[in-house]
Design a protein around this motif. Sequence first.
Motif, short mmCIF file in Angstrom:
data_model
loop_
_atom_site.label_atom_id
_atom_site.label_comp_id
_atom_site.label_asym_id
_atom_site.label_seq_id
_atom_site.Cartn_x
_atom_site.Cartn_y
_atom_site.Cartn_z
N UNK A 1 56.13 25.43 81.02
CA UNK A 1 55.28 24.36 81.19
C UNK A 1 55.98 23.29 81.25
N UNK A 2 56.85 23.09 80.88
CA UNK A 2 57.71 21.96 80.68
C UNK A 2 58.26 21.47 81.76
N UNK A 3 58.29 21.81 82.79
CA UNK A 3 58.70 21.33 84.34
C UNK A 3 60.08 22.20 85.11
N UNK A 4 60.93 22.85 84.01
CA UNK A 4 61.74 22.96 84.10
C UNK A 4 62.25 25.06 84.43
N UNK A 5 63.25 24.63 85.02
CA UNK A 5 64.40 26.02 85.30
C UNK A 5 64.59 26.69 84.31
N UNK A 6 64.84 27.86 84.85
CA UNK A 6 65.78 28.40 83.42
C UNK A 6 65.92 29.99 83.69
N UNK A 7 66.91 30.41 83.27
CA UNK A 7 67.75 31.36 83.96
C UNK A 7 67.39 32.84 82.73
N UNK A 8 67.81 33.89 83.12
CA UNK A 8 67.35 34.67 82.71
C UNK A 8 67.94 35.03 81.23
N UNK A 9 69.38 34.54 80.70
CA UNK A 9 69.62 34.06 79.32
C UNK A 9 69.24 33.63 79.02
N UNK A 10 69.21 32.21 79.58
CA UNK A 10 68.37 31.05 78.85
C UNK A 10 67.21 31.61 77.97
N UNK B 1 34.00 13.43 86.28
CA UNK B 1 35.27 12.61 86.14
C UNK B 1 35.96 12.18 85.21
N UNK B 2 34.97 13.19 83.88
CA UNK B 2 36.29 13.19 82.78
C UNK B 2 37.44 14.34 82.85
N UNK B 3 37.23 15.10 84.03
CA UNK B 3 38.28 16.51 83.99
C UNK B 3 38.89 15.71 85.17
N UNK C 1 47.52 14.29 82.23
CA UNK C 1 48.39 15.34 82.05
C UNK C 1 49.40 15.06 83.12
N UNK C 2 48.92 15.09 84.24
CA UNK C 2 50.16 14.80 85.47
C UNK C 2 50.60 13.45 85.21
N UNK C 3 50.49 12.57 84.43
CA UNK C 3 51.03 11.37 83.82
C UNK C 3 52.87 11.48 82.91
N UNK C 4 52.08 12.77 81.90
CA UNK C 4 53.01 13.24 81.26
C UNK C 4 54.05 14.50 81.56
N UNK C 5 53.33 15.05 82.31
CA UNK C 5 54.15 16.38 82.40
C UNK C 5 55.52 16.62 83.20
N UNK C 6 55.22 15.29 83.72
CA UNK C 6 56.56 14.21 84.97
C UNK C 6 58.26 14.35 84.03
N UNK D 1 46.79 22.35 74.22
CA UNK D 1 45.73 23.32 74.75
C UNK D 1 43.90 22.32 74.64
N UNK D 2 43.42 22.99 75.54
CA UNK D 2 41.64 22.50 75.89
C UNK D 2 40.94 23.23 76.29
N UNK D 3 39.67 23.44 75.63
CA UNK D 3 39.33 24.67 75.97
C UNK D 3 37.12 23.99 76.33
N UNK D 4 36.72 23.48 77.44
CA UNK D 4 35.39 23.19 77.08
C UNK D 4 34.39 24.33 78.22
N UNK D 5 33.48 24.22 77.29
CA UNK D 5 32.33 24.69 77.70
C UNK D 5 30.13 23.75 77.26
N UNK D 6 29.94 23.97 77.56
CA UNK D 6 28.91 23.09 78.06
C UNK D 6 27.81 24.41 76.07
#
Length: 181
Positions: free
Chosen positions: A20-29, A140-142, A149-154, A167-172
């Motif tokens: 989820x951090x956007x990085x690549x990994x090997x099986x060993x890692x 609009x909120x979503x 999220x996109x700004x900081x995931x970079x 983690x986010x959960x939203x429901x009426x």
Amino acid sequence: MNKLETIMHPIRFRIVQMFLDGQSRTAKMLAKELKDIAQASLYRQLDALVKADVLLITEENQIRGTIEKVYTLNTPAVTMMNDDVKHLSKEEHMQHFLFFTTQLTADFQTYLANDEINFERDGVGYRQVALHLSDEEFLQYIQDLRKIFEKYMQFTPAPNRTKRIISTISMPKKEGKHNDE
């Protein structure tokens, strides 16, 4: 197997979380970070994630007579859309939600196992708020939240950065009729 079933398997879910951090990994890692998962099981679940197009093999490196694969998350494949979940029964939705919250609980328990926890320093918190929004305002909120999220995931991992799980959960909130209505 559908996308949701693929991702919600306990071991595969943990593997996906590692990416989820956007990085690549090997099986060993991955094996170094997921020490409690047997190597054979790790390779089997990686294979299942590749076959389901959740993980992509972005490199293959020759290392002492073997091929080391480098995996990257296929982000669109793990984004759940209405079509992915609309066929689920209420019981299946509850099972998946309970699995999600169980994993969230396990992550929090791991944090609490640290010798020196400090919620303020570590930015740890949990809260629930109620927002009174029309359907348009909620959309609009979503959209605004996604932009944040996109700004900081970079940001890539660095010595001065700490991986943080959001983690986010939203429901009426369905409430009974008010007396003044």
